[in-house]
Design a protein around this motif. Structure first.
Motif, PDB file in Angstrom:
ATOM      1  N   LEU A 100       0.817  -1.205   0.000  1.00 28.82           N
ATOM      2  CA  LEU A 100       0.000   0.000   0.000  1.00 28.82           C
ATOM      3  C   LEU A 100       0.854   1.259   0.000  1.00 28.82           C
ATOM      4  CD1 LEU A 100      -2.858  -1.075   2.411  1.00 28.82           C
ATOM      5  CD2 LEU A 100      -2.898  -0.968  -0.078  1.00 28.82           C
ATOM      6  N   GLU A 101       2.084   1.167   0.471  1.00 29.66           N
ATOM      7  CA  GLU A 101       3.001   2.304   0.452  1.00 29.66           C
ATOM      8  C   GLU A 101       3.681   2.456  -0.902  1.00 29.66           C
ATOM      9  OE1 GLU A 101       3.436   4.577   2.908  1.00 29.66           O
ATOM     10  OE2 GLU A 101       1.789   3.531   3.881  1.00 29.66           O
ATOM     11  N   ASP A 102       3.630   1.438  -1.739  1.00 24.26           N
ATOM     12  CA  ASP A 102       4.302   1.419  -3.031  1.00 24.26           C
ATOM     13  C   ASP A 102       3.489   2.213  -4.050  1.00 24.26           C
ATOM     14  OD1 ASP A 102       5.540   0.826  -5.435  1.00 24.26           O
ATOM     15  OD2 ASP A 102       5.423  -1.350  -5.201  1.00 24.26           O
ATOM     16  N   ASP A 103       4.080   3.305  -4.590  1.00 21.37           N
ATOM     17  CA  ASP A 103       3.395   4.137  -5.576  1.00 21.37           C
ATOM     18  C   ASP A 103       3.050   3.385  -6.849  1.00 21.37           C
ATOM     19  OD1 ASP A 103       3.084   6.499  -4.241  1.00 21.37           O
ATOM     20  OD2 ASP A 103       4.571   7.609  -5.394  1.00 21.37           O
ATOM     21  N   ASP A 104       3.749   2.288  -7.121  1.00 19.56           N
ATOM     22  CA  ASP A 104       3.532   1.546  -8.360  1.00 19.56           C
ATOM     23  C   ASP A 104       2.621   0.329  -8.180  1.00 19.56           C
ATOM     24  OD1 ASP A 104       5.150   3.237  -9.927  1.00 19.56           O
ATOM     25  OD2 ASP A 104       6.935   2.264  -9.138  1.00 19.56           O
ATOM     26  N   TYR A 105       2.179   0.080  -6.954  1.00 19.64           N
ATOM     27  CA  TYR A 105       1.306  -1.068  -6.715  1.00 19.64           C
ATOM     28  C   TYR A 105      -0.098  -0.770  -7.254  1.00 19.64           C
ATOM     29  CZ  TYR A 105      -1.225  -4.821  -4.459  1.00 19.64           C
ATOM     30  OH  TYR A 105      -2.013  -5.907  -4.227  1.00 19.64           O
ATOM     31  N   PRO A 106      -0.643  -1.631  -8.107  1.00 19.26           N
ATOM     32  CA  PRO A 106      -1.953  -1.380  -8.719  1.00 19.26           C
ATOM     33  C   PRO A 106      -3.103  -1.669  -7.749  1.00 19.26           C
ATOM     34  CG  PRO A 106      -1.093  -3.476  -9.471  1.00 19.26           C
ATOM     35  CD  PRO A 106      -0.026  -2.854  -8.616  1.00 19.26           C
ATOM     36  N   ALA A 107      -3.352  -0.732  -6.865  1.00 21.89           N
ATOM     37  CA  ALA A 107      -4.299  -0.947  -5.780  1.00 21.89           C
ATOM     38  C   ALA A 107      -5.730  -0.532  -6.100  1.00 21.89           C
ATOM     39  CB  ALA A 107      -3.822  -0.185  -4.536  1.00 21.89           C
ATOM     40  N   TYR A 108      -5.941   0.227  -7.170  1.00 22.51           N
ATOM     41  CA  TYR A 108      -7.256   0.828  -7.396  1.00 22.51           C
ATOM     42  C   TYR A 108      -7.948   0.273  -8.637  1.00 22.51           C
ATOM     43  CZ  TYR A 108      -5.187   4.010  -4.076  1.00 22.51           C
ATOM     44  OH  TYR A 108      -4.565   4.527  -2.971  1.00 22.51           O
ATOM     45  N   LEU A 166      -2.420  -2.058 -15.101  1.00 22.87           N
ATOM     46  CA  LEU A 166      -2.195  -3.497 -15.003  1.00 22.87           C
ATOM     47  C   LEU A 166      -3.555  -4.170 -15.012  1.00 22.87           C
ATOM     48  CD1 LEU A 166       0.652  -3.436 -12.392  1.00 22.87           C
ATOM     49  CD2 LEU A 166       0.841  -4.025 -14.800  1.00 22.87           C
ATOM     50  N   ARG A 167      -3.563  -5.446 -15.246  1.00 24.93           N
ATOM     51  CA  ARG A 167      -4.823  -6.192 -15.279  1.00 24.93           C
ATOM     52  C   ARG A 167      -4.849  -7.212 -14.156  1.00 24.93           C
ATOM     53  NH1 ARG A 167      -8.768  -4.841 -19.342  1.00 24.93           N
ATOM     54  NH2 ARG A 167      -7.658  -3.544 -20.821  1.00 24.93           N
ATOM     55  N   HIS A 219      -9.560  -7.184 -15.187  1.00 24.02           N
ATOM     56  CA  HIS A 219      -9.997  -5.831 -14.842  1.00 24.02           C
ATOM     57  C   HIS A 219      -8.800  -4.891 -14.707  1.00 24.02           C
ATOM     58  CE1 HIS A 219     -14.074  -7.231 -14.179  1.00 24.02           C
ATOM     59  NE2 HIS A 219     -13.551  -8.264 -13.548  1.00 24.02           N
ATOM     60  N   ARG A 220      -8.983  -3.651 -15.137  1.00 27.77           N
ATOM     61  CA  ARG A 220      -7.916  -2.656 -15.031  1.00 27.77           C
ATOM     62  C   ARG A 220      -7.671  -2.289 -13.576  1.00 27.77           C
ATOM     63  NH1 ARG A 220     -11.002  -1.247 -19.505  1.00 27.77           N
ATOM     64  NH2 ARG A 220      -9.849  -0.906 -21.431  1.00 27.77           N
ATOM     65  N   ARG A 221      -6.394  -2.146 -13.232  1.00 28.88           N
ATOM     66  CA  ARG A 221      -5.991  -1.747 -11.878  1.00 28.88           C
ATOM     67  C   ARG A 221      -4.957  -0.628 -12.008  1.00 28.88           C
ATOM     68  NH1 ARG A 221      -8.761  -4.254  -7.674  1.00 28.88           N
ATOM     69  NH2 ARG A 221      -6.945  -3.805  -6.445  1.00 28.88           N
ATOM     70  N   TYR A 222      -5.103   0.418 -11.189  1.00 33.26           N
ATOM     71  CA  TYR A 222      -4.269   1.610 -11.288  1.00 33.26           C
ATOM     72  C   TYR A 222      -3.455   1.823 -10.013  1.00 33.26           C
ATOM     73  CZ  TYR A 222      -7.289   2.600 -15.233  1.00 33.26           C
ATOM     74  OH  TYR A 222      -7.965   2.512 -16.421  1.00 33.26           O
TER      75      TYR A 222
END
Length: 116
Positions: free
Chosen positions: A11-19, A47-48, A53-56
């Motif tokens: 969750l702290e990773d700016d590149d993690y596709p959390a949304y 990312l998918r 599903h798209r993840r941002y």
């Protein structure tokens, strides 16, 4: 693998596709169609999930927010995406130049008078 990384770190990773697309659109105050359009313009590539599903990531949302600012001011979406890409490239070039300057200054300081 992401599952091996603790949730807090992800969750702290700016590149993690959390949304999800819906959540990302809600956070940006825009529509899923806007996110699809900036994806088609190759500004961001979500990312998918395993289900397709798209993840941002947070980083992608910041880029999308900048594009939205430009579009809200009347810039066509394709032009807004190009502007954001160029701004990002300029920022990266400036960062690299600053690193080269620091390295050159360090080298000059260590080879100057009184060194060695």
């Amino acid at each position: 693998m992401a599952a091996d990384i603790p949730l807090g770190d992800r969750l702290e990773d700016d590149d993690y596709p959390a949304y999800t697309m819906g959540r990302a659109a809600e956070m940006l105050g825009t529509t899923p169609g806007f996110l699809r359009a900036i994806g088609e313009a190759r500004l961001i590539t979500p990312l998918r999930s395993e289900g397709g599903h798209r993840r941002y990531s947070r980083y992608q949302l910041r880029i999308a927010a900048r594009a939205r600012e430009l579009v809200d001011r009347g810039t066509p979406i394709e032009a807004a995406c190009r502007i954001v890409i160029l701004e990002d490239q300029l920022e990266e070039a400036q960062r690299i130049n600053a690193e080269y300057r620091r390295a050159a200054n360090t080298a000059a300081d260590s080879s100057g008078p009184g060194s060695g």
